[in-house]
Enzyme design. Sequence first.
Site, PDB file in Angstrom:
ATOM      1  N   LYS A 127       0.835  -1.207   0.000  1.00  0.00           N
ATOM      2  CA  LYS A 127       0.000   0.000   0.000  1.00  0.00           C
ATOM      3  C   LYS A 127       0.866   1.252   0.000  1.00  0.00           C
ATOM      4  O   LYS A 127       0.528   2.240  -0.650  1.00  0.00           O
ATOM      5  CB  LYS A 127      -0.949   0.017   1.201  1.00  0.00           C
ATOM      6  CG  LYS A 127      -2.104  -0.963   1.073  1.00  0.00           C
ATOM      7  CD  LYS A 127      -3.260  -0.609   2.012  1.00  0.00           C
ATOM      8  CE  LYS A 127      -4.421  -1.564   1.831  1.00  0.00           C
ATOM      9  NZ  LYS A 127      -5.517  -1.328   2.773  1.00  0.00           N
ATOM     10  N   LYS A 154      -5.469 -10.417  -6.395  1.00  0.00           N
ATOM     11  CA  LYS A 154      -6.707 -10.708  -5.655  1.00  0.00           C
ATOM     12  C   LYS A 154      -7.766  -9.653  -5.956  1.00  0.00           C
ATOM     13  O   LYS A 154      -7.440  -8.488  -6.211  1.00  0.00           O
ATOM     14  CB  LYS A 154      -6.430 -10.817  -4.146  1.00  0.00           C
ATOM     15  CG  LYS A 154      -6.236  -9.507  -3.444  1.00  0.00           C
ATOM     16  CD  LYS A 154      -6.470  -9.637  -1.935  1.00  0.00           C
ATOM     17  CE  LYS A 154      -6.535  -8.250  -1.315  1.00  0.00           C
ATOM     18  NZ  LYS A 154      -7.460  -8.069  -0.245  1.00  0.00           N
ATOM     19  N   LYS A 164     -10.997  -4.163  -3.179  1.00  0.00           N
ATOM     20  CA  LYS A 164     -11.852  -2.967  -3.113  1.00  0.00           C
ATOM     21  C   LYS A 164     -11.210  -1.797  -3.836  1.00  0.00           C
ATOM     22  O   LYS A 164     -11.875  -1.033  -4.517  1.00  0.00           O
ATOM     23  CB  LYS A 164     -12.028  -2.545  -1.649  1.00  0.00           C
ATOM     24  CG  LYS A 164     -12.969  -3.408  -0.873  1.00  0.00           C
ATOM     25  CD  LYS A 164     -12.953  -2.945   0.569  1.00  0.00           C
ATOM     26  CE  LYS A 164     -13.966  -3.707   1.377  1.00  0.00           C
ATOM     27  NZ  LYS A 164     -13.851  -3.428   2.802  1.00  0.00           N
TER      28      LYS A 164
HETATM   29  P1  ATP Z   1      -8.852  -4.592  -0.633  1.00  0.00           P
HETATM   30  O1  ATP Z   1      -9.692  -5.640  -1.304  1.00  0.00           O
HETATM   31  O2  ATP Z   1      -8.902  -3.230  -1.259  1.00  0.00           O
HETATM   32  O3  ATP Z   1      -7.470  -5.035  -0.287  1.00  0.00           O
HETATM   33  P2  ATP Z   1      -9.375  -5.237   1.873  1.00  0.00           P
HETATM   34  O4  ATP Z   1      -8.812  -6.593   1.736  1.00  0.00           O
HETATM   35  O5  ATP Z   1      -8.536  -4.315   2.631  1.00  0.00           O
HETATM   36  O6  ATP Z   1      -9.658  -4.433   0.654  1.00  0.00           O
HETATM   37  P3  ATP Z   1     -11.123  -5.442   3.966  1.00  0.00           P
HETATM   38  O7  ATP Z   1     -12.350  -4.711   4.304  1.00  0.00           O
HETATM   39  O8  ATP Z   1      -9.934  -5.001   4.689  1.00  0.00           O
HETATM   40  O9  ATP Z   1     -10.818  -5.361   2.447  1.00  0.00           O
HETATM   41  O10 ATP Z   1     -11.290  -6.989   4.081  1.00  0.00           O
HETATM   42  C1  ATP Z   1     -12.385  -7.607   4.668  1.00  0.00           C
HETATM   43  C2  ATP Z   1     -12.199  -9.096   4.639  1.00  0.00           C
HETATM   44  O11 ATP Z   1     -12.275  -9.604   3.296  1.00  0.00           O
HETATM   45  C3  ATP Z   1     -10.836  -9.581   5.177  1.00  0.00           C
HETATM   46  O12 ATP Z   1     -11.064 -10.676   6.038  1.00  0.00           O
HETATM   47  C4  ATP Z   1     -10.083 -10.002   3.956  1.00  0.00           C
HETATM   48  O13 ATP Z   1      -9.176 -11.057   4.238  1.00  0.00           O
HETATM   49  C5  ATP Z   1     -11.194 -10.500   3.033  1.00  0.00           C
HETATM   50  N1  ATP Z   1     -10.810 -10.385   1.624  1.00  0.00           N
HETATM   51  C6  ATP Z   1     -10.468  -9.248   0.966  1.00  0.00           C
HETATM   52  N2  ATP Z   1     -10.222  -9.501  -0.339  1.00  0.00           N
HETATM   53  C7  ATP Z   1     -10.418 -10.838  -0.519  1.00  0.00           C
HETATM   54  C8  ATP Z   1     -10.352 -11.726  -1.661  1.00  0.00           C
HETATM   55  N3  ATP Z   1     -10.029 -11.273  -2.861  1.00  0.00           N
HETATM   56  N4  ATP Z   1     -10.624 -13.032  -1.478  1.00  0.00           N
HETATM   57  C9  ATP Z   1     -10.974 -13.496  -0.260  1.00  0.00           C
HETATM   58  N5  ATP Z   1     -11.068 -12.736   0.851  1.00  0.00           N
HETATM   59  C10 ATP Z   1     -10.800 -11.411   0.742  1.00  0.00           C
END
Ligand code: ATP
Length: 336
Positions: free
Chosen positions: A114, A196, A199
């Site tokens: 990040k 992956k 968001k």
């Molecule tokens: P970004 O997708 O932008 O990296 P993030 O991972 O930071 O956002 P969070 O709100 O922090 O999104 O994550 C919420 C939950 O979703 C966490 O438990 C994370 O591990 C899970 N998660 C995020 N992206 C994925 C994915 N592509 N596949 C499976 N689980 C995910």
Amino acid sequence: MDKKKIVFSGIQPTGNTHLGNYLGAIRNWAARQAEKTNYFCVVDLHSLTVPQDPENLRFQTRSMAAILLACGIDPQQSTLFIQSHVAAHTEGCWLLNCVTPLGWLQRMTQFKDKSARQESVLTGLLDYPVLMAGDILFYDADEVPVGEDQKQHVELTRDIAQRFNALYNVEFFVVPQPIIPPVGARVMGLDDPAVKMSKSLADKRGHAVRLLDPPDEILYAFKRAVTDSGREIRFSDDPEKAGVNNLLGIYQAVTGKGQAEVEADFAAARGYGDLKVGVAEAVIETLRPIQARYHDLMADTAELDRLLAHGAAQARVISQPKVDEMKRMMGLVLPR
Ligand code: ATP
Ligand code: LTN
């Protein structure tokens, strides 16, 4: 009877909640609520680690809470709250900062990724995993259900807990376990199955399936999903077939079928086009009732706020005494 395990998990209210968040995290929280003592937190303070528009953050915070309820988080069985409503999280974060070596934070891969993407890196971004460690530790959580990408942060939480326990020579913090789902832990981007689903990339059309996307948008994203030049529809570790593997993994996760059954469902497919439409339809059907409940909840935000206030009150009762006890152990004078 054995004491129920304590579960804590958090999600950022940054909008664009997608299928990866649902399959990797949220639906697993909802599925096991009855067996556990649960705390689910909308981590608005974590979102402030990168620049935010204030009005949008406020909207997204309520929206995230409504999404969690719509996905089946039951306030009768789980404590659902907003992180900034419970002051123990920020207060305790400072105390944990003062036992956490800087080098541990500089090694975090999410920080490295990040921070490489920003012009100016905020101190909060580096400190993010300590705030997360406090979230978990102040509730004595045994289990932290998260997607694969958060495993390193939960491991850091374990290190911080063990260090505090060693420094003060007591078993004060429970050392938590990350719980990673066997299916859906890493949903990949539809436009690039090497990254992956994320968001932060979800504003780009065709990357993610967002939980609130209308059916035609979901169909569009799947139809454009990147695959390979072959025709074979089977699970595979081959990086060449990562796109097809991702589509099959999503279908497996939303239908709950085994791998052989999933492959059998597409045995008669005429090509990847049929696969894409089949997966899109299964996803649309899974999201339909969630979207309907979400819109009902957002129609009455006063009721939503009341529910969140109740959750915060429940959370404070657990976390504030834990933080007060830390202060005492660390040599601070507690006010009378
Ligand atoms: P970004 O997708 O932008 O990296 P993030 O991972 O930071 O956002 P969070 O709100 O922090 O999104 O994550 C919420 C939950 O979703 C966490 O438990 C994370 O591990 C899970 N998660 C995020 N992206 C994925 C994915 N592509 N596949 C499976 N689980 C995910
Ligand atoms: N950092 C996590 C969100 C998060 C969290 C937590 C997850 C904040 N506090 C406590 C589990 C437990 C993320 O970005 N997914």
